[in-house]
Design an enzyme around this catalytic site. Structure first.
Site, PDB file in Angstrom:
ATOM      1  N   HIS A  26      -5.627   8.124  -3.047  1.00  0.00           N
ATOM      2  CA  HIS A  26      -5.265   7.387  -1.877  1.00  0.00           C
ATOM      3  C   HIS A  26      -5.523   5.938  -2.153  1.00  0.00           C
ATOM      4  O   HIS A  26      -6.645   5.374  -2.146  1.00  0.00           O
ATOM      5  CB  HIS A  26      -6.099   7.743  -0.591  1.00  0.00           C
ATOM      6  CG  HIS A  26      -5.476   7.277   0.587  1.00  0.00           C
ATOM      7  ND1 HIS A  26      -5.158   7.926   1.701  1.00  0.00           N
ATOM      8  CD2 HIS A  26      -5.396   5.713   1.018  1.00  0.00           C
ATOM      9  CE1 HIS A  26      -4.960   7.172   2.787  1.00  0.00           C
ATOM     10  NE2 HIS A  26      -5.090   5.946   2.168  1.00  0.00           N
TER      11      HIS A  26
ATOM     12  N   HIS B 172      -3.910   1.637  -1.383  1.00  0.00           N
ATOM     13  CA  HIS B 172      -3.048   0.658  -1.170  1.00  0.00           C
ATOM     14  C   HIS B 172      -2.865  -0.590  -2.199  1.00  0.00           C
ATOM     15  O   HIS B 172      -3.692  -0.917  -2.332  1.00  0.00           O
ATOM     16  CB  HIS B 172      -3.453  -0.025   0.367  1.00  0.00           C
ATOM     17  CG  HIS B 172      -3.502   1.148   1.330  1.00  0.00           C
ATOM     18  ND1 HIS B 172      -2.506   1.337   2.101  1.00  0.00           N
ATOM     19  CD2 HIS B 172      -4.381   2.052   1.686  1.00  0.00           C
ATOM     20  CE1 HIS B 172      -2.857   2.448   3.119  1.00  0.00           C
ATOM     21  NE2 HIS B 172      -3.856   2.876   2.835  1.00  0.00           N
TER      22      HIS B 172
ATOM     23  N   LYS C   5       3.842  10.773   3.323  1.00  0.00           N
ATOM     24  CA  LYS C   5       2.467  10.210   4.147  1.00  0.00           C
ATOM     25  C   LYS C   5       3.012  10.281   5.631  1.00  0.00           C
ATOM     26  O   LYS C   5       4.011   9.492   6.119  1.00  0.00           O
ATOM     27  CB  LYS C   5       2.222   8.941   3.755  1.00  0.00           C
ATOM     28  CG  LYS C   5       0.872   8.101   4.629  1.00  0.00           C
ATOM     29  CD  LYS C   5      -0.046   9.126   4.219  1.00  0.00           C
ATOM     30  CE  LYS C   5      -1.420   8.637   5.165  1.00  0.00           C
ATOM     31  NZ  LYS C   5      -2.135   7.190   4.640  1.00  0.00           N
TER      32      LYS C   5
ATOM     33  N   HIS D 265      -2.400  10.836   7.909  1.00  0.00           N
ATOM     34  CA  HIS D 265      -3.426  10.050   8.600  1.00  0.00           C
ATOM     35  C   HIS D 265      -3.893  10.682   9.992  1.00  0.00           C
ATOM     36  O   HIS D 265      -3.215  10.794  10.624  1.00  0.00           O
ATOM     37  CB  HIS D 265      -2.965   8.545   8.978  1.00  0.00           C
ATOM     38  CG  HIS D 265      -3.856   7.631   9.298  1.00  0.00           C
ATOM     39  ND1 HIS D 265      -4.539   6.576   8.807  1.00  0.00           N
ATOM     40  CD2 HIS D 265      -4.619   7.765  10.616  1.00  0.00           C
ATOM     41  CE1 HIS D 265      -5.354   6.074   9.472  1.00  0.00           C
ATOM     42  NE2 HIS D 265      -5.410   6.688  10.771  1.00  0.00           N
TER      43      HIS D 265
ATOM     44  N   HIS E 132      -8.622  10.435   3.964  1.00  0.00           N
ATOM     45  CA  HIS E 132      -9.898   9.742   4.276  1.00  0.00           C
ATOM     46  C   HIS E 132     -10.486  10.099   5.332  1.00  0.00           C
ATOM     47  O   HIS E 132     -10.740   9.891   6.465  1.00  0.00           O
ATOM     48  CB  HIS E 132      -9.506   8.343   4.454  1.00  0.00           C
ATOM     49  CG  HIS E 132      -8.321   7.765   5.212  1.00  0.00           C
ATOM     50  ND1 HIS E 132      -7.953   8.595   6.409  1.00  0.00           N
ATOM     51  CD2 HIS E 132      -7.240   7.064   5.105  1.00  0.00           C
ATOM     52  CE1 HIS E 132      -6.738   8.121   6.900  1.00  0.00           C
ATOM     53  NE2 HIS E 132      -6.386   7.320   6.236  1.00  0.00           N
TER      54      HIS E 132
ATOM     55  N   ASP F 230      -8.875   4.673  -0.668  1.00  0.00           N
ATOM     56  CA  ASP F 230      -8.164   4.020   0.420  1.00  0.00           C
ATOM     57  C   ASP F 230      -8.694   2.636   0.221  1.00  0.00           C
ATOM     58  O   ASP F 230      -8.766   1.817   1.487  1.00  0.00           O
ATOM     59  CB  ASP F 230      -8.682   4.615   1.855  1.00  0.00           C
ATOM     60  CG  ASP F 230      -7.888   4.252   2.930  1.00  0.00           C
ATOM     61  OD1 ASP F 230      -6.734   3.501   2.821  1.00  0.00           O
ATOM     62  OD2 ASP F 230      -8.574   4.019   4.044  1.00  0.00           O
TER      63      ASP F 230
HETATM   64  C1  NCD Z   1      -5.221   0.798   5.745  1.00  0.00           C
HETATM   65  C2  NCD Z   1      -4.058  -0.506   5.306  1.00  0.00           C
HETATM   66  O1  NCD Z   1      -4.701  -1.464   5.591  1.00  0.00           O
HETATM   67  O2  NCD Z   1      -3.130  -0.336   4.930  1.00  0.00           O
HETATM   68  N1  NCD Z   1      -6.240   0.302   6.497  1.00  0.00           N
HETATM   69  C3  NCD Z   1      -7.441   1.078   6.508  1.00  0.00           C
HETATM   70  O3  NCD Z   1      -8.337   0.674   7.387  1.00  0.00           O
HETATM   71  N2  NCD Z   1      -7.619   1.994   5.785  1.00  0.00           N
HETATM   72  C4  NCD Z   1      -3.947   1.832   6.283  1.00  0.00           C
HETATM   73  C5  NCD Z   1      -4.848   3.259   6.330  1.00  0.00           C
HETATM   74  O4  NCD Z   1      -4.769   3.878   5.412  1.00  0.00           O
HETATM   75  O5  NCD Z   1      -5.033   3.560   7.670  1.00  0.00           O
HETATM   76 ZN    ZN Z   2      -5.091   4.268   3.485  1.00  0.00          ZN
END
Ligand code: NCD
Ligand code: ZN
Length: 346
Positions: free
Chosen positions: A16, A18, A102, A139, A177, A250
Site C-alpha cells: 500500500h 502513494h 481500490k 479504505h 491500513h 501507506d
Molecule cells: C492518503 C493520501 O494522502 O493519499 N492519506 C492518508 O492519510 N493515509 C490517503 C489514504 O490512504 O487514505
Molecule cells: Zn493510503
C-alpha cells in the site's frame, strides 16, 4: 537468547503506497525502490486512475522516473467509482499489471471525491472482480460525519464489510491500513479470501502522538491513530505469523506547507524508513523472526505473485532521519524528522 543485531530477509514488498506523480513522484520513488522490490501503487491521483489505459500510462511514468540501475516493479491499481464498468475489471485482469481495485468511500480521505457513494452501484464491477479473481482494496471507513472520527473504521467493519463478505463470498478483499482491534479480529476470523495491511505508524504510535506537546500535523493521517489498546492489537496481529496480515506502509507524501496549515492534509511519509520502522516494531515485540513472513511472504501469497528472489539486510544501527526531504518544488517532513530509527538498511 539475545535478540539479533542483524537480520536478512527475502526482499520485501510494500502492499500500500502513494507515489503521486511528476516531480513529486520522482523525489519519493527511490526511497521505496531502495527497500522494496514491488509496491501496490494507490490510484488516488487528481484525476484518479480509473481505467486500464490510465494505469498503463501511470506505470510508464513511474518506470521512466526510476533511477538507472534500480530494480522495482510498480503493481498498479484502479480507482473504483459508481460508474466503473464490469468490462474494465476484465481488462484489468487481462492486463497483467493491474493487481487490485481500490474502493474509497466518497469523501473518506485525500483525493477521494470521485469515490463510491453507494456500494450497490458497483454490483456489476464487484461481480466481475469476484469472477476474474481481482482483489478489492478497501479504505475501510464510513464517511457519515455523525460518526466519531475514531469510530469510523469500526463502524465500517460492522455495517459495510460484514455485508460485503457475505454478498461476495469469493471476492478477494484487503482491508487496507487497519487501525482497530475490531478490524484485526474481523480479518483474523474471516475466510482466507480476506486479508489486511498494517502501517508502521499505526504499529508504533497511538493517538497521544497527535497531541505530543502541542498539535502535531505530521502525525495526522487517515484512518486516524487510535487508542493504545488498538495499537497493541495491531502489533499482535502483525507479529502473530498469520498469513492474513502483511506490510503496507501507506506512505503518503504531502508538501510541508500543506500539512503545517490551518486545514492540513492527512498522510504520513515513511518510505524513507519503510522497512526499518517495522524492524523496530518486530524487535520490540521480540518477534524479529516473523518479520520476513509479514514483509516478504504473506503479500505475494495472497496476491498470487511469486516471492522475490533477492535479500536485504538490516542492522541494529541507528539511522538518522532528516528534518525534511526535497519534494518537487517543495519539501516534506518524514515521520521521526530530525530523530532516529533503531535499525538501518545495509
Ligand atoms: C492518503 C493520501 O494522502 O493519499 N492519506 C492518508 O492519510 N493515509 C490517503 C489514504 O490512504 O487514505
Ligand atoms: Zn493510503
Amino acid at each position: 537468547m539475545n535478540p539479533p543485531d542483524s537480520i536478512t530477509l527475502t526482499r520485501p514488498d510494500d502492499w500500500h503506497l502513494h507515489l503521486r506523480d511528476g516531480p513529486e513522484m520522482a523525489a519519493v520513488l527511490p526511497d521505496t525502490a531502495r527497500r522494496f522490490a514491488r509496491a501496490i501503487v494507490m490510484p488516488n491521483l487528481k484525476p484518479p486512475v480509473t481505467t486500464v489505459a490510465a494505469a498503463r500510462a501511470y506505470r510508464d511514468r513511474i518506470l521512466a522516473a526510476l533511477p538507472q540501475g534500480m530494480d522495482f516493479e510498480p503493481l498498479m491499481t484502479l480507482y473504483l467509482t459508481d460508474a466503473t464498468p464490469a468490462a474494465e475489471m476484465r481488462l484489468a485482469r487481462e492486463s497483467g499489471f493491474v493487481h487490485g481495485v481500490k474502493l474509497y468511500p466518497a469523501g473518506a480521505t485525500t483525493n477521494s471525491a470521485s469515490g463510491v457513494t453507494d456500494l450497490r452501484k458497483c454490483a456489476a464491477a464487484l461481480d466481475a472482480m469476484q469472477e476474474v479473481g481481482l482483489p478489492l482494496l478497501l479504505h475501510g471507513e464510513v464517511t457519515d460525519q455523525a460518526v466519531d472520527v475514531f469510530d469510523r473504521e469500526r463502524v465500517f467493519v460492522e455495517n459495510t464489510l460484514a455485508g460485503l463478505v457475505r454478498d461476495y463470498p469469493r471476492l478477494k478483499l484487503v482491508l487496507e491500513h487497519i487501525t482497530t482491534r475490531e478490524a484485526a479480529e474481523f480479518v483474523a476470523a474471516a475466510g482466507p479470501q480476506v486479508a489486511a495491511t498494517i502501517t508502521a505508524h499505526h504499529l508504533l504510535m497511538n493517538r497521544n502522538a497527535l497531541f505530543q506537546g502541542g498539535v502535531r500535523p505530521h502525525h495526522y493521517c487517515l484512518p486516524i491513530l487510535k487508542r493504545e489498546l488498538h495499537r497493541e492489537a495491531l502489533v499482535r496481529a502483525a507479529t502473530s505469523g498469520s498469513t492474513k496480515f502483511f506490510l503496507g506502509t501507506d506512505s503518503a507524501p504531502h508538501a510541508r506547507h500543506t500539512k503545517e496549515t490551518d486545514c492540513g492534509c492527512a498522510g504520513m511519509y515513511t518510505a524513507n524508513a519503510g522497512i526499518e520502522l517495522y524492524a523496530e516494531v518486530f524487535d520490540q515485540a521480540a518477534a524479529l523472526d516473523r518479520l520476513e513472513g509479514f514483509a516478504s511472504l504473506h503479500g505475494p501469497a495472497f496476491y498470487g505473485l511469486p516471492r522475490n528472489t533477492g535479500t536485504i539486510t538490516l542492522k541494529r544501527i541507528p539511522m538518522a532521519v532528516p528534518g525534511e526531504i526535497p519534494y518537487g518544488a517543495h519539501t516534506l517532513v518524514p515521520l521521526r524528522a530530525g530523530g532516529t530509527v533503531a535499525w538501518s538498511l545495509v
